[in-house]
Write an enzyme that holds these catalytic residues in place. Structure first.
Site, short mmCIF file in Angstrom:
data_model
loop_
_atom_site.label_atom_id
_atom_site.label_comp_id
_atom_site.label_asym_id
_atom_site.label_seq_id
_atom_site.Cartn_x
_atom_site.Cartn_y
_atom_site.Cartn_z
N GLY A 45 0.83 -1.20 0.00
CA GLY A 45 0.00 0.00 0.00
C GLY A 45 0.86 1.24 0.00
O GLY A 45 2.01 1.21 0.45
N GLN A 50 2.86 9.83 1.17
CA GLN A 50 4.18 9.18 1.08
C GLN A 50 4.94 9.53 -0.19
O GLN A 50 6.10 9.18 -0.33
CB GLN A 50 4.02 7.66 1.20
CG GLN A 50 3.54 7.23 2.58
CD GLN A 50 3.38 5.74 2.67
OE1 GLN A 50 2.38 5.18 2.23
NE2 GLN A 50 4.39 5.06 3.20
N CYS A 107 6.24 -0.06 6.98
CA CYS A 107 5.78 1.12 6.27
C CYS A 107 6.92 1.61 5.40
O CYS A 107 8.06 1.69 5.87
CB CYS A 107 5.37 2.20 7.29
SG CYS A 107 4.81 3.73 6.52
N LEU A 108 6.61 1.93 4.14
CA LEU A 108 7.67 2.35 3.23
C LEU A 108 8.32 3.66 3.67
O LEU A 108 9.43 3.97 3.25
CB LEU A 108 7.12 2.48 1.80
CG LEU A 108 6.66 1.16 1.15
CD1 LEU A 108 6.04 1.42 -0.22
CD2 LEU A 108 7.80 0.16 1.05
N HIS A 149 -4.16 0.94 7.75
CA HIS A 149 -2.83 1.59 7.77
C HIS A 149 -2.81 2.77 6.79
O HIS A 149 -2.37 3.87 7.15
CB HIS A 149 -1.76 0.55 7.42
CG HIS A 149 -0.36 1.07 7.37
ND1 HIS A 149 0.62 0.65 8.24
CD2 HIS A 149 0.24 1.99 6.55
CE1 HIS A 149 1.76 1.29 7.95
NE2 HIS A 149 1.55 2.10 6.93
N HIS A 153 -2.72 7.08 7.16
CA HIS A 153 -1.81 8.02 6.49
C HIS A 153 -2.57 9.24 5.96
O HIS A 153 -2.08 10.37 6.05
CB HIS A 153 -1.14 7.34 5.28
CG HIS A 153 0.14 6.63 5.58
ND1 HIS A 153 1.25 7.26 6.09
CD2 HIS A 153 0.50 5.33 5.40
CE1 HIS A 153 2.24 6.37 6.22
NE2 HIS A 153 1.80 5.20 5.82
ZN ZN Z 1 2.73 3.38 5.79
#
Ligand code: ZN
Length: 191
Positions: A45, A50, A107-108, A149, A153
């Site tokens: 995701g 992000q 998480c990236l 999640h 964000h």
């Molecule tokens: Zn994340």
């Protein structure tokens, strides 16, 4: 186009996303780039924050994960998860429900940091898809976790906010370092 992924310490991760009022060519391109970026990083995701855009927009694809199942219900009936993949959620409203389930999360925006996070096992989703059409379904398993999640964000909430205090304390040095590194990078770009 693969976009740079924003890391913890960048203030955009704490911004609540603005609603997407229209599926413009810019939004279409952003969706395409977000998928490309997410697949390149082997994520399930990615939220607009992000990649530096504070919008109510997230992309998800859980098909690459074979050992953590997901289920969905469309129109009250069990359906194939693939039916909603790859998933684009615009302006999502979610209702988590069901017993809390603990599971590993990464998480990236937090490279190499993984932690058990407890969240409700299921979620009901109302959103718009990439064409601006309403989507409504219920989900459990990994997909329900990913949706919670990513929706976090979009509201400026990060998985570290969902960690038990003890786990967050244990990660303090790593989190402080990551934050300092991100801030230094931002500073050098400004300078
Ligand atoms: Zn994340």
């Amino acid at each position: 186009m693969i976009l740079p992924i924003v890391k913890f310490g960048n203030p955009v991760l704490r911004q609540k996303g603005a609603r997407v009022e229209k599926i413009t060519p810019d939004i279409k391109k952003l969706i395409e780039d977000m998928f490309e970026t997410m697949y390149a990083a082997a994520g399930v995701g990615l939220a607009a924050q992000q990649v530096g855009r504070a919008l109510q927009l997230t992309v998800i694809d859980v098909r690459g994960v074979k050992d953590r199942p997901s289920t969905i219900e469309l129109d009250g009936k069990p359906a194939e998860v693939a039916a909603v993949m790859p998933l684009v959620l615009i302006n999502p409203g979610i209702q988590p429900f069901g017993d809390p389930v603990a599971g590993p999360e990464g998480c990236l925006s937090f490279p190499e940091i993984f932690e058990e996070i407890t969240r409700p096992g299921s979620v009901e989703v109302n959103a718009l898809d990439a064409k601006g059409q309403p989507v409504h379904f219920k989900s459990s398993g990994l997909l329900a976790r990913a949706i919670q999640h990513e929706t976090d964000h979009l509201n400026g909430i990060l998985f570290i906010d969902r960690m038990p205090l003890k786990a967050k304390q244990a990660l303090k040095v790593e989190l402080d370092e990551l934050q300092a590194e991100t801030k230094a990078t931002l500073q050098s770009k400004l300078g």
